[in-house]
Design an enzyme around this catalytic site. Structure first.
Site, PDB file in Angstrom:
ATOM      1  N   ASN A   1      -0.320   0.470  -8.052  1.00 32.00           N
ATOM      2  CA  ASN A   1       0.392   0.743  -8.963  1.00 32.00           C
ATOM      3  C   ASN A   1       1.882   0.907  -8.781  1.00 32.00           C
ATOM      4  OD1 ASN A   1      -1.230   1.238 -11.763  1.00 32.00           O
ATOM      5  ND2 ASN A   1      -2.535   2.048  -9.819  1.00 32.00           N
ATOM      6  N   CYS A   2       2.719   0.739  -9.754  1.00 31.17           N
ATOM      7  CA  CYS A   2       3.976   0.981  -9.537  1.00 31.17           C
ATOM      8  C   CYS A   2       4.705   2.031  -8.959  1.00 31.17           C
ATOM      9  CB  CYS A   2       4.585   0.949 -11.099  1.00 31.17           C
ATOM     10  SG  CYS A   2       6.372   1.645 -11.086  1.00 31.17           S
ATOM     11  N   PRO A   3       5.289   1.980  -7.875  1.00 32.00           N
ATOM     12  CA  PRO A   3       6.099   0.936  -7.501  1.00 32.00           C
ATOM     13  C   PRO A   3       5.634   0.089  -6.534  1.00 32.00           C
ATOM     14  CG  PRO A   3       6.714   3.051  -6.274  1.00 32.00           C
ATOM     15  CD  PRO A   3       5.515   3.239  -6.987  1.00 32.00           C
TER      16      PRO A   3
ATOM     17  N   ASP B   1      -1.700  -4.198 -11.542  1.00 28.61           N
ATOM     18  CA  ASP B   1      -0.923  -3.541 -12.298  1.00 28.61           C
ATOM     19  C   ASP B   1      -0.352  -4.187 -13.577  1.00 28.61           C
ATOM     20  OD1 ASP B   1       1.011  -1.946 -13.577  1.00 28.61           O
ATOM     21  OD2 ASP B   1       2.343  -1.715 -11.655  1.00 28.61           O
TER      22      ASP B   1
ATOM     23  N   TRP C   1      -1.537   5.617  -5.618  1.00 26.81           N
ATOM     24  CA  TRP C   1      -0.269   6.028  -5.423  1.00 26.81           C
ATOM     25  C   TRP C   1      -0.077   6.641  -3.830  1.00 26.81           C
ATOM     26  CZ3 TRP C   1       2.500   9.327  -9.584  1.00 26.81           C
ATOM     27  CH2 TRP C   1       3.525   8.700 -10.367  1.00 26.81           C
TER      28      TRP C   1
END
Lengths: 75, 159
Positions: free
Chosen positions: A13-15, A40, B100
């Site tokens: 996912n971002c970034p 994403d 993440w």
């Protein structure tokens, strides 16, 4: 489309797709083409903005079964 | 003629796990987009680049009604012992689910992209944190150094 190099950003996912795209391009020569695959949902607009701002040309974007495939030409 | 690089100036003032992400995400993205970035870490924000702390930042459920909960509960429950640990572990689970990077990974990513990181000297003085406690590559400085960069920045944010 022929690509010099391919990177897989699926599941990220971002970034990270933008960060990994930048890193891959920095290791390539001008004119070479990078193929980047991402899932994403924001990546389409993110990579478009990235290309506009950095001058690396976005040659093509396609979507195949939820995966976005980008072709970027290194500036 | 080479066009002058765009600039982004950030102040990171919060030291919770949730609030550590926005400045680092913006900085790593801007760095990738050839933007010159400086992050000024002040007050609790210094924890984000403190080697002793940045791997174990926490999220506070108390006074945070947006904190997700497996069962509906009044926010005041967040003050009970163990709730911060529970909230943090849930948040870490959500972060992992979307792949993440961790805060230490994201800090490294930013530094690799030449993001400039400055730790606020009065904060270090006040909290007894030494320069050696900070991540390698982080410099120390004051408001004038930040302002010198921010005065020519296209984006300035206080986070």
């Amino acid at each position: 489309m022929e690509a010099t190099k391919t990177i897989d950003c699926k599941g990220l996912n971002c970034p990270m797709p933008v960060v990994k795209t930048k890193k891959a391009l920095s290791e390539m020569k001008p004119g070479e083409v990078l193929r980047m695959e991402a899932t994403d949902k924001g990546s389409k607009s993110d990579i478009t903005a990235f290309a506009n701002r950095t001058g690396n040309e976005l040659l093509e974007v396609k979507e195949e079964g939820g995966t976005f495939i980008f072709f970027l030409k290194k500036k | 003629m080479e066009e002058k690089k765009k600039r982004m100036a950030l102040i990171a003032s919060k030291g919770t796990l949730d609030m550590a992400y926005p400045p680092l995400i913006l900085a790593s993205t801007a760095g990738s987009m050839d933007v010159e970035v400086t992050i000024f870490f002040t007050l609790y924000g210094v924890d984000i680049i403190n080697k002793k702390k940045y791997g174990s930042l926490k999220v506070a459920p108390i006074a945070n009604p947006a904190m997700p909960s497996p069962i509906p509960m009044p926010n005041i429950i967040g003050m009970l012992p163990g709730m911060t640990a529970m909230g943090t572990s849930m948040m870490k689970g959500m972060i992992k689910k979307i792949n993440w990077p961790t805060i230490p990974e994201l800090v490294k990513t930013c530094l690799d992209l030449d993001v400039k990181m400055i730790a606020c000297t009065p904060t270090l003085e006040m909290t007894g944190v030494k320069k050696e406690d900070l991540v390698e590559g982080v410099t120390v400085g004051g408001a004038a150094e930040f302002l010198d960069f921010a005065l020519d920045a296209n984006i300035s944010l206080f986070i």
